[in-house]
Design a protein around this motif. Structure first.
Motif, PDB file in Angstrom:
ATOM      1  N   ILE A   1       0.839  -1.212   0.000  1.00 43.58           N
ATOM      2  CA  ILE A   1       0.000   0.000   0.000  1.00 43.58           C
ATOM      3  C   ILE A   1       0.869   1.255   0.000  1.00 43.58           C
ATOM      4  O   ILE A   1       0.609   2.209  -0.739  1.00 43.58           O
ATOM      5  CB  ILE A   1      -0.958  -0.007   1.210  1.00 43.58           C
ATOM      6  CG1 ILE A   1      -1.943  -1.168   1.096  1.00 43.58           C
ATOM      7  CG2 ILE A   1      -1.717   1.324   1.307  1.00 43.58           C
ATOM      8  CD1 ILE A   1      -2.816  -1.366   2.319  1.00 43.58           C
ATOM      9  N   LEU A   2       1.923   1.276   0.817  1.00 43.42           N
ATOM     10  CA  LEU A   2       2.813   2.438   0.862  1.00 43.42           C
ATOM     11  C   LEU A   2       3.504   2.665  -0.475  1.00 43.42           C
ATOM     12  O   LEU A   2       3.655   3.804  -0.926  1.00 43.42           O
ATOM     13  CB  LEU A   2       3.859   2.260   1.967  1.00 43.42           C
ATOM     14  CG  LEU A   2       3.381   2.447   3.407  1.00 43.42           C
ATOM     15  CD1 LEU A   2       4.552   2.256   4.366  1.00 43.42           C
ATOM     16  CD2 LEU A   2       2.762   3.822   3.613  1.00 43.42           C
ATOM     17  N   LEU A   3       3.924   1.591  -1.126  1.00 41.99           N
ATOM     18  CA  LEU A   3       4.541   1.725  -2.448  1.00 41.99           C
ATOM     19  C   LEU A   3       3.554   2.355  -3.433  1.00 41.99           C
ATOM     20  O   LEU A   3       3.931   3.205  -4.242  1.00 41.99           O
ATOM     21  CB  LEU A   3       5.008   0.359  -2.956  1.00 41.99           C
ATOM     22  CG  LEU A   3       6.205  -0.267  -2.227  1.00 41.99           C
ATOM     23  CD1 LEU A   3       6.444  -1.697  -2.724  1.00 41.99           C
ATOM     24  CD2 LEU A   3       7.461   0.580  -2.423  1.00 41.99           C
ATOM     25  N   GLY A   4       2.299   1.927  -3.331  1.00 38.83           N
ATOM     26  CA  GLY A   4       1.263   2.502  -4.196  1.00 38.83           C
ATOM     27  C   GLY A   4       1.000   3.966  -3.915  1.00 38.83           C
ATOM     28  O   GLY A   4       0.543   4.708  -4.795  1.00 38.83           O
ATOM     29  N   LEU A   5       1.297   4.398  -2.684  1.00 35.94           N
ATOM     30  CA  LEU A   5       1.118   5.808  -2.314  1.00 35.94           C
ATOM     31  C   LEU A   5       2.354   6.649  -2.626  1.00 35.94           C
ATOM     32  O   LEU A   5       2.368   7.850  -2.354  1.00 35.94           O
ATOM     33  CB  LEU A   5       0.797   5.912  -0.815  1.00 35.94           C
ATOM     34  CG  LEU A   5      -0.549   5.321  -0.377  1.00 35.94           C
ATOM     35  CD1 LEU A   5      -0.675   5.354   1.145  1.00 35.94           C
ATOM     36  CD2 LEU A   5      -1.710   6.072  -1.015  1.00 35.94           C
ATOM     37  N   GLY A   6       3.373   6.021  -3.178  1.00 37.88           N
ATOM     38  CA  GLY A   6       4.547   6.772  -3.596  1.00 37.88           C
ATOM     39  C   GLY A   6       5.709   6.794  -2.617  1.00 37.88           C
ATOM     40  O   GLY A   6       6.684   7.523  -2.836  1.00 37.88           O
ATOM     41  N   VAL A   7       5.647   6.007  -1.562  1.00 39.77           N
ATOM     42  CA  VAL A   7       6.769   5.936  -0.624  1.00 39.77           C
ATOM     43  C   VAL A   7       7.853   5.058  -1.261  1.00 39.77           C
ATOM     44  O   VAL A   7       7.569   3.926  -1.659  1.00 39.77           O
ATOM     45  CB  VAL A   7       6.341   5.354   0.729  1.00 39.77           C
ATOM     46  CG1 VAL A   7       7.541   5.252   1.680  1.00 39.77           C
ATOM     47  CG2 VAL A   7       5.245   6.210   1.353  1.00 39.77           C
ATOM     48  N   PRO A   8       9.087   5.536  -1.369  1.00 41.91           N
ATOM     49  CA  PRO A   8      10.162   4.747  -1.999  1.00 41.91           C
ATOM     50  C   PRO A   8      10.430   3.446  -1.247  1.00 41.91           C
ATOM     51  O   PRO A   8      10.361   3.401  -0.018  1.00 41.91           O
ATOM     52  CB  PRO A   8      11.382   5.677  -1.924  1.00 41.91           C
ATOM     53  CG  PRO A   8      10.817   7.044  -1.744  1.00 41.91           C
ATOM     54  CD  PRO A   8       9.554   6.870  -0.958  1.00 41.91           C
ATOM     55  N   GLU A   9      10.736   2.386  -1.989  1.00 44.96           N
ATOM     56  CA  GLU A   9      10.965   1.080  -1.380  1.00 44.96           C
ATOM     57  C   GLU A   9      12.126   1.103  -0.394  1.00 44.96           C
ATOM     58  O   GLU A   9      12.092   0.413   0.627  1.00 44.96           O
ATOM     59  CB  GLU A   9      11.214   0.027  -2.453  1.00 44.96           C
ATOM     60  CG  GLU A   9      11.286  -1.389  -1.911  1.00 44.96           C
ATOM     61  CD  GLU A   9      11.245  -2.441  -3.001  1.00 44.96           C
ATOM     62  OE1 GLU A   9      11.167  -3.640  -2.650  1.00 44.96           O
ATOM     63  OE2 GLU A   9      11.286  -2.068  -4.189  1.00 44.96           O
ATOM     64  N   GLU A  10      13.147   1.909  -0.693  1.00 49.21           N
ATOM     65  CA  GLU A  10      14.305   1.963   0.197  1.00 49.21           C
ATOM     66  C   GLU A  10      13.984   2.634   1.530  1.00 49.21           C
ATOM     67  O   GLU A  10      14.784   2.568   2.475  1.00 49.21           O
ATOM     68  CB  GLU A  10      15.473   2.696  -0.471  1.00 49.21           C
ATOM     69  CG  GLU A  10      15.210   4.142  -0.838  1.00 49.21           C
ATOM     70  CD  GLU A  10      14.638   4.311  -2.243  1.00 49.21           C
ATOM     71  OE1 GLU A  10      14.718   5.428  -2.768  1.00 49.21           O
ATOM     72  OE2 GLU A  10      14.128   3.311  -2.796  1.00 49.21           O
ATOM     73  N   LYS A  11      12.816   3.263   1.620  1.00 47.43           N
ATOM     74  CA  LYS A  11      12.409   3.901   2.875  1.00 47.43           C
ATOM     75  C   LYS A  11      11.522   2.990   3.728  1.00 47.43           C
ATOM     76  O   LYS A  11      11.092   3.382   4.811  1.00 47.43           O
ATOM     77  CB  LYS A  11      11.659   5.200   2.584  1.00 47.43           C
ATOM     78  CG  LYS A  11      12.513   6.309   1.992  1.00 47.43           C
ATOM     79  CD  LYS A  11      13.458   6.881   3.043  1.00 47.43           C
ATOM     80  CE  LYS A  11      14.168   8.127   2.528  1.00 47.43           C
ATOM     81  NZ  LYS A  11      15.072   8.703   3.551  1.00 47.43           N
ATOM     82  N   ILE A  12      11.258   1.773   3.239  1.00 44.26           N
ATOM     83  CA  ILE A  12      10.356   0.865   3.931  1.00 44.26           C
ATOM     84  C   ILE A  12      11.142  -0.338   4.453  1.00 44.26           C
ATOM     85  O   ILE A  12      11.852  -1.008   3.693  1.00 44.26           O
ATOM     86  CB  ILE A  12       9.230   0.385   3.002  1.00 44.26           C
ATOM     87  CG1 ILE A  12       8.455   1.579   2.436  1.00 44.26           C
ATOM     88  CG2 ILE A  12       8.284  -0.558   3.753  1.00 44.26           C
ATOM     89  CD1 ILE A  12       7.432   1.197   1.379  1.00 44.26           C
ATOM     90  N   ILE A  13      11.030  -0.597   5.742  1.00 37.69           N
ATOM     91  CA  ILE A  13      11.704  -1.726   6.385  1.00 37.69           C
ATOM     92  C   ILE A  13      10.640  -2.662   6.950  1.00 37.69           C
ATOM     93  O   ILE A  13       9.718  -2.220   7.645  1.00 37.69           O
ATOM     94  CB  ILE A  13      12.650  -1.252   7.507  1.00 37.69           C
ATOM     95  CG1 ILE A  13      13.693  -0.277   6.942  1.00 37.69           C
ATOM     96  CG2 ILE A  13      13.328  -2.436   8.180  1.00 37.69           C
ATOM     97  CD1 ILE A  13      14.510   0.411   8.017  1.00 37.69           C
ATOM     98  N   ILE A  14      10.775  -3.938   6.642  1.00 37.10           N
ATOM     99  CA  ILE A  14       9.769  -4.924   7.023  1.00 37.10           C
ATOM    100  C   ILE A  14      10.196  -5.707   8.269  1.00 37.10           C
ATOM    101  O   ILE A  14      11.322  -6.183   8.357  1.00 37.10           O
ATOM    102  CB  ILE A  14       9.525  -5.920   5.868  1.00 37.10           C
ATOM    103  CG1 ILE A  14       8.883  -5.216   4.680  1.00 37.10           C
ATOM    104  CG2 ILE A  14       8.651  -7.072   6.334  1.00 37.10           C
ATOM    105  CD1 ILE A  14       7.495  -4.726   4.947  1.00 37.10           C
ATOM    106  N   GLU A  15       9.280  -5.809   9.211  1.00 35.71           N
ATOM    107  CA  GLU A  15       9.422  -6.720  10.352  1.00 35.71           C
ATOM    108  C   GLU A  15       8.188  -7.610  10.318  1.00 35.71           C
ATOM    109  O   GLU A  15       7.118  -7.195  10.743  1.00 35.71           O
ATOM    110  CB  GLU A  15       9.524  -5.930  11.660  1.00 35.71           C
ATOM    111  CG  GLU A  15       9.780  -6.794  12.895  1.00 35.71           C
ATOM    112  CD  GLU A  15       8.565  -7.597  13.325  1.00 35.71           C
ATOM    113  OE1 GLU A  15       8.566  -8.835  13.112  1.00 35.71           O
ATOM    114  OE2 GLU A  15       7.622  -6.988  13.856  1.00 35.71           O
ATOM    115  N   ASP A  16       8.323  -8.819   9.792  1.00 37.64           N
ATOM    116  CA  ASP A  16       7.166  -9.675   9.545  1.00 37.64           C
ATOM    117  C   ASP A  16       7.134 -10.944  10.390  1.00 37.64           C
ATOM    118  O   ASP A  16       6.502 -11.930  10.023  1.00 37.64           O
ATOM    119  CB  ASP A  16       7.094 -10.041   8.062  1.00 37.64           C
ATOM    120  CG  ASP A  16       8.350 -10.769   7.581  1.00 37.64           C
ATOM    121  OD1 ASP A  16       9.256 -10.988   8.401  1.00 37.64           O
ATOM    122  OD2 ASP A  16       8.415 -11.102   6.383  1.00 37.64           O
TER     123      ASP A  16
END
Length: 250
Positions: A142-157
């Protein structure tokens, strides 16, 4: 007329109102046969009714939501968003799975904070059940679709609850050398979340969102009408109070 129709719907046609009405008539019937049983049913009916009115639920959950205020100055080097539920296989615009209402509000606030601060976002939340989606992965799409760059997103799953949110997020904070995390979660969930992060020796800046009640209490007649929403908020609040006690005791 609109309010009258809403009153009829909530009181006579749908749960929990129709359950209260049924219990009331059951109590009247039992009173003729067995007064002690009628007293028990009557007491249960009153308690159940109180759990379905927003007059009580707003104050119970509102006390939790007032624990932390939205900071006037937001200063941090990373946003930490805690998950709050997701569907597994429902079609979305850019993928599969939807966030729950709680999690969606948290994500919206995180996205808004990113637009102001342009700092990384840690999305914390795994696949809790076989029938639920991975909260962090769905949030990322969803964040990628809103234009947030992938390098700014960190996943804890990996995390399955708030305790693990704090535990696994701490590992990422240390890995990326973040020092000032901004914690985003529902206002009613913030108190327990902060305690869990403190227990993990992580200091956060609380940024509450997803409020379930107004900050200022103003009585209106409809607050005495039974509603499923009030019953849900009572359940949410009681869960948080029990969770807070558990964190403090263990």
């Amino acid at each position: 007329m609109v309010y009258f129709i809403k009153f009829l719907y909530s009181t006579f046609l749908f749960p929990p109102g129709i359950i209260i009405v049924g219990l009331f008539f059951l109590c009247l019937y039992a009173f003729q046969k067995h007064r002690k049983l009628a007293n028990i049913i009557g007491l249960f009916t009153v308690v159940f009714y109180l759990c379905t009115i927003s007059l009580l639920s707003d104050r119970l959950i509102g006390a939790l939501e007032k624990e932390y205020q939205v900071p006037s100055i937001v200063d941090g080097d990373v946003i930490v968003m805690l998950g709050g539920g997701a569907t597994l296989d429902t079609p979305n615009v850019n993928g599969i799975g939807h966030l729950s209402g709680f999690a969606a509000n948290r994500l919206l606030t995180s996205a808004q904070l990113y637009q102001k601060l342009h700092i990384p976002i840690i999305l914390s939340g795994g696949k809790v059940l076989e029938t639920t989606g991975c909260e962090a992965e769905i949030s990322k799409i969803i964040l990628l679709g809103l234009g947030v760059p992938e390098e700014k997103i960190i996943i804890e799953d990996k995390s399955l609850n708030t305790t693990e949110n704090a535990m696994y997020t701490k590992v990422l904070l240390e890995k990326y050398e973040f020092k000032q995390p901004i914690l985003v979660t529902s206002a009613f969930h913030m108190k327990r979340s902060v305690l869990q992060f403190e227990k993990a020796e992580v200091t956060v800046l609380p940024y509450p969102t997803d409020y379930q009640s107004n900050i200022k209490n103003q009585f209106e007649l409809h607050q005495l009408w039974p509603s499923a929403g009030a019953l849900q908020n009572i359940s949410l609040a009681l869960k948080e109070y029990v969770g807070i006690l558990a964190v403090r005791w263990y």
